[in-house]
Design a protein around this motif. Structure first.
Motif, PDB file in Angstrom:
ATOM      1  N   ALA A 116      15.585  11.897  11.981  1.00 49.71           N
ATOM      2  CA  ALA A 116      16.663  10.990  12.387  1.00 49.71           C
ATOM      3  C   ALA A 116      17.866  11.801  12.850  1.00 49.71           C
ATOM      4  CB  ALA A 116      17.050  10.091  11.218  1.00 49.71           C
ATOM      5  N   PRO A 117      18.650  11.292  13.776  1.00 55.07           N
ATOM      6  CA  PRO A 117      19.834  12.023  14.235  1.00 55.07           C
ATOM      7  C   PRO A 117      20.797  12.284  13.072  1.00 55.07           C
ATOM      8  CG  PRO A 117      19.397  10.151  15.667  1.00 55.07           C
ATOM      9  CD  PRO A 117      18.455  10.060  14.511  1.00 55.07           C
ATOM     10  N   VAL A 118      21.502  13.383  13.147  1.00 59.71           N
ATOM     11  CA  VAL A 118      22.421  13.780  12.078  1.00 59.71           C
ATOM     12  C   VAL A 118      23.528  12.740  11.947  1.00 59.71           C
ATOM     13  CG1 VAL A 118      24.055  15.544  11.324  1.00 59.71           C
ATOM     14  CG2 VAL A 118      21.925  16.220  12.457  1.00 59.71           C
ATOM     15  N   GLY A 119      23.841  12.365  10.733  1.00 55.86           N
ATOM     16  CA  GLY A 119      24.913  11.420  10.473  1.00 55.86           C
ATOM     17  C   GLY A 119      24.493   9.967  10.569  1.00 55.86           C
ATOM     18  N   GLU A 120      23.240   9.693  10.926  1.00 57.20           N
ATOM     19  CA  GLU A 120      22.805   8.311  11.052  1.00 57.20           C
ATOM     20  C   GLU A 120      21.790   7.909  10.009  1.00 57.20           C
ATOM     21  OE1 GLU A 120      21.621   7.252  14.952  1.00 57.20           O
ATOM     22  OE2 GLU A 120      23.464   7.950  15.859  1.00 57.20           O
ATOM     23  N   SER A 121      21.218   8.836   9.296  1.00 61.40           N
ATOM     24  CA  SER A 121      20.202   8.454   8.328  1.00 61.40           C
ATOM     25  C   SER A 121      20.868   7.875   7.084  1.00 61.40           C
ATOM     26  CB  SER A 121      19.343   9.663   7.953  1.00 61.40           C
ATOM     27  OG  SER A 121      20.152  10.635   7.334  1.00 61.40           O
ATOM     28  N   GLY A 122      20.383   6.738   6.643  1.00 61.74           N
ATOM     29  CA  GLY A 122      20.878   6.129   5.423  1.00 61.74           C
ATOM     30  C   GLY A 122      22.107   5.270   5.598  1.00 61.74           C
ATOM     31  N   HIS A 123      22.700   5.199   6.798  1.00 65.83           N
ATOM     32  CA  HIS A 123      23.909   4.407   6.977  1.00 65.83           C
ATOM     33  C   HIS A 123      23.783   3.433   8.144  1.00 65.83           C
ATOM     34  CE1 HIS A 123      26.147   6.556   3.954  1.00 65.83           C
ATOM     35  NE2 HIS A 123      25.630   7.661   4.414  1.00 65.83           N
ATOM     36  N   LEU A 124      22.568   3.067   8.491  1.00 71.93           N
ATOM     37  CA  LEU A 124      22.306   2.098   9.546  1.00 71.93           C
ATOM     38  C   LEU A 124      23.035   2.422  10.853  1.00 71.93           C
ATOM     39  CD1 LEU A 124      22.454  -1.166   7.446  1.00 71.93           C
ATOM     40  CD2 LEU A 124      20.438  -0.012   8.280  1.00 71.93           C
ATOM     41  N   GLY A 125      23.099   3.681  11.173  1.00 74.72           N
ATOM     42  CA  GLY A 125      23.699   4.080  12.433  1.00 74.72           C
ATOM     43  C   GLY A 125      25.202   4.258  12.388  1.00 74.72           C
ATOM     44  N   HIS A 126      25.812   4.069  11.242  1.00 71.19           N
ATOM     45  CA  HIS A 126      27.256   4.244  11.114  1.00 71.19           C
ATOM     46  C   HIS A 126      27.540   5.651  10.603  1.00 71.19           C
ATOM     47  CE1 HIS A 126      27.891   0.006  11.768  1.00 71.19           C
ATOM     48  NE2 HIS A 126      26.961  -0.247  10.883  1.00 71.19           N
ATOM     49  N   THR A 143       9.527  11.770   8.858  1.00 72.75           N
ATOM     50  CA  THR A 143      10.101  10.737   9.727  1.00 72.75           C
ATOM     51  C   THR A 143      11.604  10.639   9.514  1.00 72.75           C
ATOM     52  OG1 THR A 143       8.038   9.498   9.622  1.00 72.75           O
ATOM     53  CG2 THR A 143       9.989   8.296  10.333  1.00 72.75           C
ATOM     54  N   VAL A 144      12.037  10.662   8.271  1.00 75.06           N
ATOM     55  CA  VAL A 144      13.459  10.565   7.969  1.00 75.06           C
ATOM     56  C   VAL A 144      14.192  11.831   8.403  1.00 75.06           C
ATOM     57  CG1 VAL A 144      15.134  10.365   6.087  1.00 75.06           C
ATOM     58  CG2 VAL A 144      13.099   8.949   6.085  1.00 75.06           C
ATOM     59  N   ALA A 145      13.551  12.985   8.272  1.00 74.86           N
ATOM     60  CA  ALA A 145      14.182  14.243   8.662  1.00 74.86           C
ATOM     61  C   ALA A 145      14.421  14.286  10.167  1.00 74.86           C
ATOM     62  CB  ALA A 145      13.309  15.422   8.232  1.00 74.86           C
ATOM     63  N   PRO A 155       0.846  -1.205   0.000  1.00 72.31           N
ATOM     64  CA  PRO A 155       0.000   0.000   0.000  1.00 72.31           C
ATOM     65  C   PRO A 155       0.878   1.251   0.000  1.00 72.31           C
ATOM     66  CG  PRO A 155      -0.042  -1.079   2.138  1.00 72.31           C
ATOM     67  CD  PRO A 155       0.700  -1.985   1.212  1.00 72.31           C
ATOM     68  N   LEU A 156       0.432   2.252  -0.723  1.00 73.27           N
ATOM     69  CA  LEU A 156       1.177   3.502  -0.816  1.00 73.27           C
ATOM     70  C   LEU A 156       1.032   4.295   0.482  1.00 73.27           C
ATOM     71  CD1 LEU A 156       0.281   4.588  -4.452  1.00 73.27           C
ATOM     72  CD2 LEU A 156       2.352   3.494  -3.643  1.00 73.27           C
ATOM     73  N   ALA A 157       2.109   4.930   0.890  1.00 70.29           N
ATOM     74  CA  ALA A 157       2.096   5.733   2.110  1.00 70.29           C
ATOM     75  C   ALA A 157       2.179   7.210   1.727  1.00 70.29           C
ATOM     76  CB  ALA A 157       3.272   5.356   3.001  1.00 70.29           C
ATOM     77  N   ASN A 158       1.882   8.044   2.673  1.00 71.98           N
ATOM     78  CA  ASN A 158       1.952   9.480   2.470  1.00 71.98           C
ATOM     79  C   ASN A 158       3.428   9.878   2.432  1.00 71.98           C
ATOM     80  OD1 ASN A 158       1.832  12.233   2.528  1.00 71.98           O
ATOM     81  ND2 ASN A 158       0.461  12.361   4.294  1.00 71.98           N
ATOM     82  N   TRP A 159       3.897  10.367   1.305  1.00 68.16           N
ATOM     83  CA  TRP A 159       5.326  10.672   1.152  1.00 68.16           C
ATOM     84  C   TRP A 159       5.755  11.821   2.049  1.00 68.16           C
ATOM     85  CZ3 TRP A 159       6.982  15.405  -0.595  1.00 68.16           C
ATOM     86  CH2 TRP A 159       6.052  16.203  -1.267  1.00 68.16           C
ATOM     87  N   ARG A 160       4.879  12.751   2.342  1.00 64.23           N
ATOM     88  CA  ARG A 160       5.246  13.851   3.231  1.00 64.23           C
ATOM     89  C   ARG A 160       5.505  13.341   4.654  1.00 64.23           C
ATOM     90  NH1 ARG A 160       3.726  19.244   1.037  1.00 64.23           N
ATOM     91  NH2 ARG A 160       2.782  18.806  -0.978  1.00 64.23           N
TER      92      ARG A 160
END
Length: 110
Positions: free
Chosen positions: A63-73, A59-61, A49-54
Motif C-alpha cells: 500500500a502507498p506510504v501513509g495510506e495503510s490503515g487510515h482509509l486513504g487519509h 498485500t498490505v506492505a 475461511p482462513l487466508a495465508n497470512w504471509r
C-alpha cells in the motif's frame, strides 16, 4: 302526540328497505391466513475461511506510504492547526492558585 307517532312511522318506513338490503348481502369470506416463521431463511454462523497470512502481509506492505490503515487519509490531516502568534503583551499573566487547606477532622477541629 299524534305528530310524534307520525314522525316515527316515517322514520321506520325509511329504515325498512335499508335493513332488508343489509340482510340480503352476503359477506365475503376472509382470506386464508398463512404462517411463515421468522427463522425460515436463517443461516447459521460459519467461520470465514482462513487466508495465508504471509500473502495478506505482502498485500498490505504494497500500500502507498501513509495510506495503510487510515482509509486513504494521511496523518498530517489529523494534526491540529497551529495556534496564531500573539504578542507577549497580549498574554494574560497567570495568578497563583491558593493551596488546598484540607478538610476539618471529625468533631470540627483541625
Amino acid at each position: 302526540m299524534q305528530n310524534n307517532q307520525a314522525a316515527w312511522a316515517v322514520v321506520l318506513a325509511a329504515c325498512v328497505p335499508l335493513l332488508a338490503t343489509a340482510q340480503a348481502a352476503k359477506p365475503k369470506p376472509a382470506p386464508q391466513l398463512s404462517y411463515q416463521s421468522a427463522f425460515a431463511d436463517y443461516k447459521p454462523y460459519q467461520d470465514a475461511p482462513l487466508a495465508n497470512w504471509r500473502a495478506l502481509n505482502d498485500t498490505v506492505a504494497g500500500a502507498p506510504v501513509g495510506e495503510s490503515g487510515h482509509l486513504g487519509h494521511g496523518m498530517k490531516a489529523m494534526e491540529p492547526p497551529a495556534a496564531p502568534a500573539t504578542p507577549a503583551s497580549a498574554a494574560i499573566p497567570m495568578q497563583p492558585m491558593p493551596m488546598h487547606e484540607g478538610h476539618p477532622k471529625r468533631g470540627g477541629k483541625q
